[in-house]
Design a protein around this motif. Structure first.
Motif, PDB file in Angstrom:
ATOM      1  N   ALA A  86       0.821  -1.207   0.000  1.00  0.00           N
ATOM      2  CA  ALA A  86       0.000   0.000   0.000  1.00  0.00           C
ATOM      3  C   ALA A  86       0.855   1.257   0.000  1.00  0.00           C
ATOM      4  N   VAL A  87       1.898   1.273   0.832  1.00  0.00           N
ATOM      5  CA  VAL A  87       2.755   2.456   0.944  1.00  0.00           C
ATOM      6  C   VAL A  87       3.538   2.688  -0.349  1.00  0.00           C
ATOM      7  N   SER A  88       4.145   1.624  -0.906  1.00  0.00           N
ATOM      8  CA  SER A  88       4.966   1.789  -2.106  1.00  0.00           C
ATOM      9  C   SER A  88       4.125   2.161  -3.322  1.00  0.00           C
ATOM     10  N   VAL A  89       2.963   1.561  -3.475  1.00  0.00           N
ATOM     11  CA  VAL A  89       2.100   1.904  -4.602  1.00  0.00           C
ATOM     12  C   VAL A  89       1.594   3.333  -4.476  1.00  0.00           C
ATOM     13  N   ASP A  90       1.214   3.715  -3.257  1.00  0.00           N
ATOM     14  CA  ASP A  90       0.737   5.084  -3.050  1.00  0.00           C
ATOM     15  C   ASP A  90       1.861   6.084  -3.307  1.00  0.00           C
ATOM     16  N   ALA A  91       3.069   5.758  -2.854  1.00  0.00           N
ATOM     17  CA  ALA A  91       4.218   6.647  -3.093  1.00  0.00           C
ATOM     18  C   ALA A  91       4.526   6.745  -4.585  1.00  0.00           C
ATOM     19  N   ALA A  92       4.436   5.623  -5.304  1.00  0.00           N
ATOM     20  CA  ALA A  92       4.679   5.636  -6.751  1.00  0.00           C
ATOM     21  C   ALA A  92       3.659   6.513  -7.461  1.00  0.00           C
TER      22      ALA A  92
ATOM     23  N   ALA B 226     -15.062 -12.831   5.363  1.00  0.00           N
ATOM     24  CA  ALA B 226     -15.165 -11.955   4.193  1.00  0.00           C
ATOM     25  C   ALA B 226     -15.171 -10.492   4.632  1.00  0.00           C
ATOM     26  N   VAL B 227     -15.879 -10.209   5.736  1.00  0.00           N
ATOM     27  CA  VAL B 227     -15.911  -8.843   6.259  1.00  0.00           C
ATOM     28  C   VAL B 227     -14.528  -8.423   6.740  1.00  0.00           C
ATOM     29  N   LEU B 228     -13.829  -9.335   7.441  1.00  0.00           N
ATOM     30  CA  LEU B 228     -12.483  -9.033   7.917  1.00  0.00           C
ATOM     31  C   LEU B 228     -11.533  -8.780   6.756  1.00  0.00           C
ATOM     32  N   LEU B 229     -11.669  -9.559   5.689  1.00  0.00           N
ATOM     33  CA  LEU B 229     -10.801  -9.401   4.530  1.00  0.00           C
ATOM     34  C   LEU B 229     -10.971  -8.018   3.902  1.00  0.00           C
ATOM     35  N   VAL B 230     -12.228  -7.632   3.670  1.00  0.00           N
ATOM     36  CA  VAL B 230     -12.506  -6.330   3.050  1.00  0.00           C
ATOM     37  C   VAL B 230     -12.111  -5.189   3.978  1.00  0.00           C
ATOM     38  N   ALA B 231     -12.475  -5.305   5.253  1.00  0.00           N
ATOM     39  CA  ALA B 231     -12.154  -4.243   6.215  1.00  0.00           C
ATOM     40  C   ALA B 231     -10.645  -4.112   6.399  1.00  0.00           C
ATOM     41  N   GLY B 232      -9.965  -5.251   6.446  1.00  0.00           N
ATOM     42  CA  GLY B 232      -8.509  -5.226   6.595  1.00  0.00           C
ATOM     43  C   GLY B 232      -7.837  -4.556   5.424  1.00  0.00           C
ATOM     44  N   LEU B 233      -8.280  -4.883   4.218  1.00  0.00           N
ATOM     45  CA  LEU B 233      -7.706  -4.275   3.019  1.00  0.00           C
ATOM     46  C   LEU B 233      -7.941  -2.768   3.011  1.00  0.00           C
ATOM     47  N   ALA B 234      -9.154  -2.336   3.361  1.00  0.00           N
ATOM     48  CA  ALA B 234      -9.467  -0.903   3.382  1.00  0.00           C
ATOM     49  C   ALA B 234      -8.619  -0.174   4.411  1.00  0.00           C
ATOM     50  N   LEU B 235      -8.451  -0.780   5.589  1.00  0.00           N
ATOM     51  CA  LEU B 235      -7.675  -0.143   6.647  1.00  0.00           C
ATOM     52  C   LEU B 235      -6.205  -0.016   6.249  1.00  0.00           C
ATOM     53  N   VAL B 236      -5.680  -1.040   5.594  1.00  0.00           N
ATOM     54  CA  VAL B 236      -4.288  -1.009   5.143  1.00  0.00           C
ATOM     55  C   VAL B 236      -4.082   0.090   4.100  1.00  0.00           C
ATOM     56  N   LEU B 237      -5.000   0.187   3.155  1.00  0.00           N
ATOM     57  CA  LEU B 237      -4.865   1.182   2.089  1.00  0.00           C
ATOM     58  C   LEU B 237      -4.918   2.608   2.638  1.00  0.00           C
ATOM     59  N   VAL B 238      -5.872   2.874   3.522  1.00  0.00           N
ATOM     60  CA  VAL B 238      -6.011   4.219   4.092  1.00  0.00           C
ATOM     61  C   VAL B 238      -4.808   4.550   4.975  1.00  0.00           C
ATOM     62  N   SER B 239      -4.401   3.606   5.810  1.00  0.00           N
ATOM     63  CA  SER B 239      -3.269   3.839   6.705  1.00  0.00           C
ATOM     64  C   SER B 239      -1.976   4.041   5.917  1.00  0.00           C
ATOM     65  N   GLY B 240      -1.813   3.275   4.843  1.00  0.00           N
ATOM     66  CA  GLY B 240      -0.624   3.423   4.006  1.00  0.00           C
ATOM     67  C   GLY B 240      -0.537   4.797   3.375  1.00  0.00           C
ATOM     68  N   ASP B 241      -1.655   5.297   2.905  1.00  0.00           N
ATOM     69  CA  ASP B 241      -1.676   6.626   2.294  1.00  0.00           C
ATOM     70  C   ASP B 241      -1.306   7.701   3.313  1.00  0.00           C
ATOM     71  N   ARG B 242      -1.878   7.605   4.513  1.00  0.00           N
ATOM     72  CA  ARG B 242      -1.583   8.604   5.548  1.00  0.00           C
ATOM     73  C   ARG B 242      -0.121   8.534   6.001  1.00  0.00           C
ATOM     74  N   LEU B 243       0.434   7.312   6.045  1.00  0.00           N
ATOM     75  CA  LEU B 243       1.819   7.160   6.468  1.00  0.00           C
ATOM     76  C   LEU B 243       2.771   7.821   5.475  1.00  0.00           C
ATOM     77  N   VAL B 244       2.514   7.668   4.191  1.00  0.00           N
ATOM     78  CA  VAL B 244       3.356   8.287   3.168  1.00  0.00           C
ATOM     79  C   VAL B 244       3.323   9.810   3.286  1.00  0.00           C
ATOM     80  N   VAL B 245       2.139  10.371   3.427  1.00  0.00           N
ATOM     81  CA  VAL B 245       1.994  11.819   3.508  1.00  0.00           C
ATOM     82  C   VAL B 245       2.693  12.370   4.759  1.00  0.00           C
ATOM     83  N   ALA B 246       2.464  11.723   5.902  1.00  0.00           N
ATOM     84  CA  ALA B 246       3.043  12.206   7.154  1.00  0.00           C
ATOM     85  C   ALA B 246       4.563  12.056   7.154  1.00  0.00           C
TER      86      ALA B 246
END
Length: 321
Positions: free
Chosen positions: A59-65, A180-200
């Motif tokens: 998530a972090v590397s793709v967002d940074a790219a 299935a809910v954990l899979l989707v929620a986990g993926l969403a949380l990783v993507l959002v957190s990765g984006d915020r980590l790159v910016v910060a």
């Protein structure tokens, strides 16, 4: 200014927590699928768990790219790989001496070294093109496909002990709606957190006068590797050595080939000359680790201490230099 700095630090901490929680949800959900499919502990560690715990790096590397931050995208991968091998395996070995399966040394040790050579080759001109990214991704898909093809039902061959087998039977449950809910929620949380980590992390680097490469290779790298650390320690406590060690080795292969490949497909990656120092350090740590495992088929507490200490030295040199 101090208030703004504290806010960015808070975002980094919250993002790391989000990455860790999201990755654990993903690993738990997908891991149940893999166990139900009859995959061995080592194969699960090398593939499903490795990819799951590496979703923060992805998530972090793709967002940074996508943002044109090639240094953070690549430094995150190389720094995470050094951290995984030196610090995580080092600490795990300090907690418990690790016997290594022969297949891990002969097959996956070679794959680990080959992944370092591959990423080094594409970074030689300090630019990773989309074509090179596609080649790296193809290498990862081929390696993973071979593992899944040969690993199904081979738990006994991987040397899983009785406690691990008991855990396997306990977790061999169906893939339910909750997963299935954990899979989707986990993926969403990783993507959002990765984006915020790159910016910060980028804001902190600019404000402190520290290069994005150093921030990406230390703070961001360690942050995105928290799932690997947590999973390896939990697996070790449960007696599942295949998952504990295979998770780290598999994550490194995925990081160097799959993640750099996907990130380069999103956008060509340009890196600073600092990449070569980190790459050389990664190559050295990888070669010494594989040699240590090859000669002794065990990672001792002394070796673990030395590896973990080398990562502390790398951090100090990076942040001070």
């Amino acid at each position: 200014m101090l208030q703004g700095w504290l806010v960015q630090v808070g975002v980094v901490v919250a993002s790391v927590v989000g990455l860790w929680v999201g990755a654990r949800w993903l690993v738990d959900a997908v891991g149940r699928l893999a166990r139900r499919a009859g995959l061995s502990d080592l194969t699960i560690g090398l593939t499903v768990v490795a990819v799951g715990t590496s979703t923060p790096e992805l998530a972090v590397s793709v967002d940074a790219a996508a943002k044109g931050l090639g240094d953070i995208a690549v430094a995150n991968v190389l720094g995470s790989n050094v951290y995984n091998l030196a610090f995580i395996l080092g600490v795990v070995a300090v907690v418990r001496v690790i016997p290594i399966a022969e297949s891990l040394v002969r097959r996956d040790g070679v794959a680990l070294l080959a992944s370092v050579v591959a990423v080094g080759a594409v970074l030689a001109d300090r630019v990773v093109t989309r074509v090179e990214g596609a080649v790296l991704l193809a290498l990862f898909v081929g390696y993973t496909g071979a593992l899944l093809w040969t690993g199904r039902g081979s738990a006994a061959a991987d040397g899983a002990d009785a406690s691990a087998e008991t855990g396997d039977r306990a977790e061999r449950v169906s893939f339910r709606a909750r997963d299935a809910v954990l899979l989707v929620a986990g993926l969403a949380l990783v993507l959002v957190s990765g984006d915020r980590l790159v910016v910060a992390a980028s804001a902190l680097a600019r404000g402190a006068g520290v290069s994005e490469w150093v921030i990406g290779g230390t703070i961001v790298a360690a942050g995105t590797s928290t799932p690997e650390f947590a999973v390896s320690l939990v697996a070790l406590r449960r007696g599942s050595l295949g998952v504990s060690v295979g998770n780290v080795v598999g994550s490194n292969v995925f990081n160097a080939t799959g993640i750099v490949g996907v990130a380069a497909l999103v956008g060509p990656l340009s890196v600073s000359p600092s990449a070569f120092a980190t790459l050389a350090w990664l190559a050295g740590v990888s070669a010494v680790m594989v040699a240590a495992l090859w000669t002794g088929r065990v990672l001792s507490r002394l070796e673990g201490t030395l590896f973990a200490g080398s990562e502390v030295v790398r951090w100090v040199l990076g942040l001070l230099g």
